[in-house]
Scaffold this active site. Structure first.
Site, PDB file in Angstrom:
ATOM      1  N   ASN A  12       0.872  -1.175   0.000  1.00 35.25           N
ATOM      2  CA  ASN A  12       0.000   0.000   0.000  1.00 35.25           C
ATOM      3  C   ASN A  12       0.910   1.227   0.000  1.00 35.25           C
ATOM      4  OD1 ASN A  12      -1.777   2.059   0.449  1.00 35.25           O
ATOM      5  ND2 ASN A  12      -2.445   1.378   2.483  1.00 35.25           N
ATOM      6  N   TRP A  13       1.039   1.823  -1.164  1.00 30.10           N
ATOM      7  CA  TRP A  13       1.963   2.965  -1.284  1.00 30.10           C
ATOM      8  C   TRP A  13       1.394   4.237  -0.654  1.00 30.10           C
ATOM      9  CZ3 TRP A  13       3.918   2.570  -7.111  1.00 30.10           C
ATOM     10  CH2 TRP A  13       4.803   1.482  -7.204  1.00 30.10           C
ATOM     11  N   LYS A  14       0.134   4.227  -0.312  1.00 32.64           N
ATOM     12  CA  LYS A  14      -0.537   5.427   0.231  1.00 32.64           C
ATOM     13  C   LYS A  14      -0.291   6.607  -0.730  1.00 32.64           C
ATOM     14  CE  LYS A  14      -0.258   3.334   4.743  1.00 32.64           C
ATOM     15  NZ  LYS A  14      -0.115   3.454   6.176  1.00 32.64           N
ATOM     16  N   HIS A 104      -9.557   1.258   5.075  1.00 32.51           N
ATOM     17  CA  HIS A 104      -8.280   1.484   5.765  1.00 32.51           C
ATOM     18  C   HIS A 104      -8.511   2.479   6.903  1.00 32.51           C
ATOM     19  CE1 HIS A 104      -4.153   2.645   6.552  1.00 32.51           C
ATOM     20  NE2 HIS A 104      -3.788   1.548   5.920  1.00 32.51           N
ATOM     21  N   GLU A 106      -6.840   4.917   7.859  1.00 33.07           N
ATOM     22  CA  GLU A 106      -6.603   6.317   7.484  1.00 33.07           C
ATOM     23  C   GLU A 106      -7.839   6.896   6.798  1.00 33.07           C
ATOM     24  OE1 GLU A 106      -2.871   5.637   5.465  1.00 33.07           O
ATOM     25  OE2 GLU A 106      -1.986   5.146   7.401  1.00 33.07           O
ATOM     26  N   GLU A 176      -5.147  -4.592  10.798  1.00 34.08           N
ATOM     27  CA  GLU A 176      -4.153  -3.526  10.949  1.00 34.08           C
ATOM     28  C   GLU A 176      -4.454  -2.747  12.230  1.00 34.08           C
ATOM     29  OE1 GLU A 176      -2.232  -2.546   6.898  1.00 34.08           O
ATOM     30  OE2 GLU A 176      -3.846  -1.147   7.275  1.00 34.08           O
ATOM     31  N   GLY A 182       2.707   2.654  10.838  1.00 32.91           N
ATOM     32  CA  GLY A 182       3.660   3.739  10.638  1.00 32.91           C
ATOM     33  C   GLY A 182       4.355   4.179  11.917  1.00 32.91           C
ATOM     34  N   SER A 222       3.717  -1.709  10.467  1.00 35.93           N
ATOM     35  CA  SER A 222       5.179  -1.710  10.658  1.00 35.93           C
ATOM     36  C   SER A 222       5.838  -3.036  10.265  1.00 35.93           C
ATOM     37  CB  SER A 222       5.534  -1.334  12.098  1.00 35.93           C
ATOM     38  OG  SER A 222       5.060  -0.026  12.386  1.00 35.93           O
ATOM     39  N   GLY A 243       2.954  -0.851   4.345  1.00 44.58           N
ATOM     40  CA  GLY A 243       2.992   0.554   3.968  1.00 44.58           C
ATOM     41  C   GLY A 243       4.416   1.004   3.711  1.00 44.58           C
ATOM     42  N   GLY A 244       5.035   1.632   4.723  1.00 40.84           N
ATOM     43  CA  GLY A 244       6.363   2.242   4.570  1.00 40.84           C
ATOM     44  C   GLY A 244       7.402   1.355   3.897  1.00 40.84           C
TER      45      GLY A 244
HETATM   46  P1  13P Z   1       3.115   0.683   7.740  1.00 38.60           P
HETATM   47  O1  13P Z   1       3.627  -0.601   7.154  1.00 38.60           O
HETATM   48  O2  13P Z   1       3.820   1.895   7.238  1.00 38.60           O
HETATM   49  O3  13P Z   1       3.005   0.606   9.231  1.00 38.60           O
HETATM   50  O4  13P Z   1       1.598   0.849   7.195  1.00 38.60           O
HETATM   51  C1  13P Z   1       0.733  -0.206   7.324  1.00 38.60           C
HETATM   52  C2  13P Z   1      -0.478   0.099   6.525  1.00 38.60           C
HETATM   53  O5  13P Z   1      -1.238   0.981   6.876  1.00 38.60           O
HETATM   54  C3  13P Z   1      -0.701  -0.661   5.297  1.00 38.60           C
HETATM   55  O6  13P Z   1      -1.987  -0.458   4.796  1.00 38.60           O
END
Ligand code: 13P
Length: 265
Positions: A12-14, A104, A106, A176, A182, A222, A243-244
């Site tokens: 997930n590149w956000k 998600h 977010e 999640e 993050g 994470s 994500g990251g």
């Molecule tokens: P991180 O891997 O950056 O913690 O993000 C997780 C995430 O929200 C994937 O959708």
């Protein structure tokens, strides 16, 4: 170790990466993961990239003829029409995508997405043959109060009317925990397994035993090359939503290779 279901690593590149970053990312994937780019190979782990909506076409073109799937991070609640700025599930499917992330944290917390809106997006995904990756997970306060299981079950119950009729292979659920996204703070592998089991049991009791066996449950929060195998080796965790650590092709390749090595044990 054998996984009963096909494992999935989803990036997930956000709201990250630009055109030229994506070109070199995909080029590096081609060089680092040659098996994924050979038509008659069948990699043991599915790989999925979810870029920002505006780059779905680019990613699709760069990963053409590969076994790397693409998906969106969002689809509209509406089928089509006068909804300025929105992108429909049909458009996402038309670009060759197979998946879409829905619900998600977010989106829920920063954009006020309600369970009803999440359900309508799930419906749109099903209507256009996209597999929804439904995200659930509790905040820190809920976890500290020991109420994480009832919290997640409530989120699932809220979507039951949209999930009740589905068939095997049509759903991914990502656990999640918000406090692990993050932050560098991870859920333990046991926490992830316990919640993945709970999610699978919920699907078994509320949807069907067939879907419960096929639903892929991912852990997200994470995840990185140094810890992915801890989660991946849990019996009910079928992969990760990352994500990251998915923003660099190098780390994506390292995570995939760590999981492939685990499968060969
Ligand atoms: P991180 O891997 O950056 O913690 O993000 C997780 C995430 O929200 C994937 O959708």
């Amino acid at each position: 170790m054998m996984h009963e279901r096909r494992p999935l690593l989803a990036a997930n590149w956000k709201q990250n990466l630009l055109w030229h970053d994506i070109e070199s990312y995909c080029e590096d994937l081609r060089a680092g993961l040659p098996d994924y780019f050979v038509e008659d190979s069948e990699p043991a782990i599915d790989l999925l990239i979810c870029p920002p909506l505006c780059y779905l076409g680019l990613v699709g073109a760069l990963l053409e003829d590969s076994h790397v799937y693409s998906g969106s991070q969002l689809v509209s609640m509406e089928g089509g029409g006068a909804f300025t700025g929105e992108v429909s599930a049909q458009m996402v499917a038309d670009l060759g995508c197979d998946y879409t992330i829905i619900g998600h944290s977010e989106r829920r917390n920063l954009f006020g997405e309600t369970e009803e809106q999440i359900g309508r997006r799930i419906q749109q995904a099903f209507d256009h043959d996209l597999v929804p990756i439904l995200c659930v997970g509790e905040d820190l306060e809920t976890r500290r109060a020991g109420r994480e299981q009832s919290f997640v079950l409530r989120q699932l119950d809220a979507q039951l009317q949209y999930l009740g009729d589905i068939d095997a292979g049509e759903l991914v659920v990502a656990y999640e925990p918000i406090w692990a996204i993050g932050t560098g703070e991870n859920a333990s592998a046991e926490d992830a397994q316990q919640m993945a089991r709970l999610i699978r049991e919920w699907v078994g009791s509320k949807v069907s035993s067939k879907v419960s066996e096929s639903v892929q449950v991912l852990y997200g929060g994470s995840v990185k090359a140094g810890n992915i195998v801890e989660y991946f080796s849990q019996p009910d965790v079928d992969g990760a939503l990352i994500g990251g650590a998915s923003l660099s092709s190098e780390s994506m390749i390292a995570m995939l290779q760590a999981c492939l090595a685990q499968l060969r044990i």
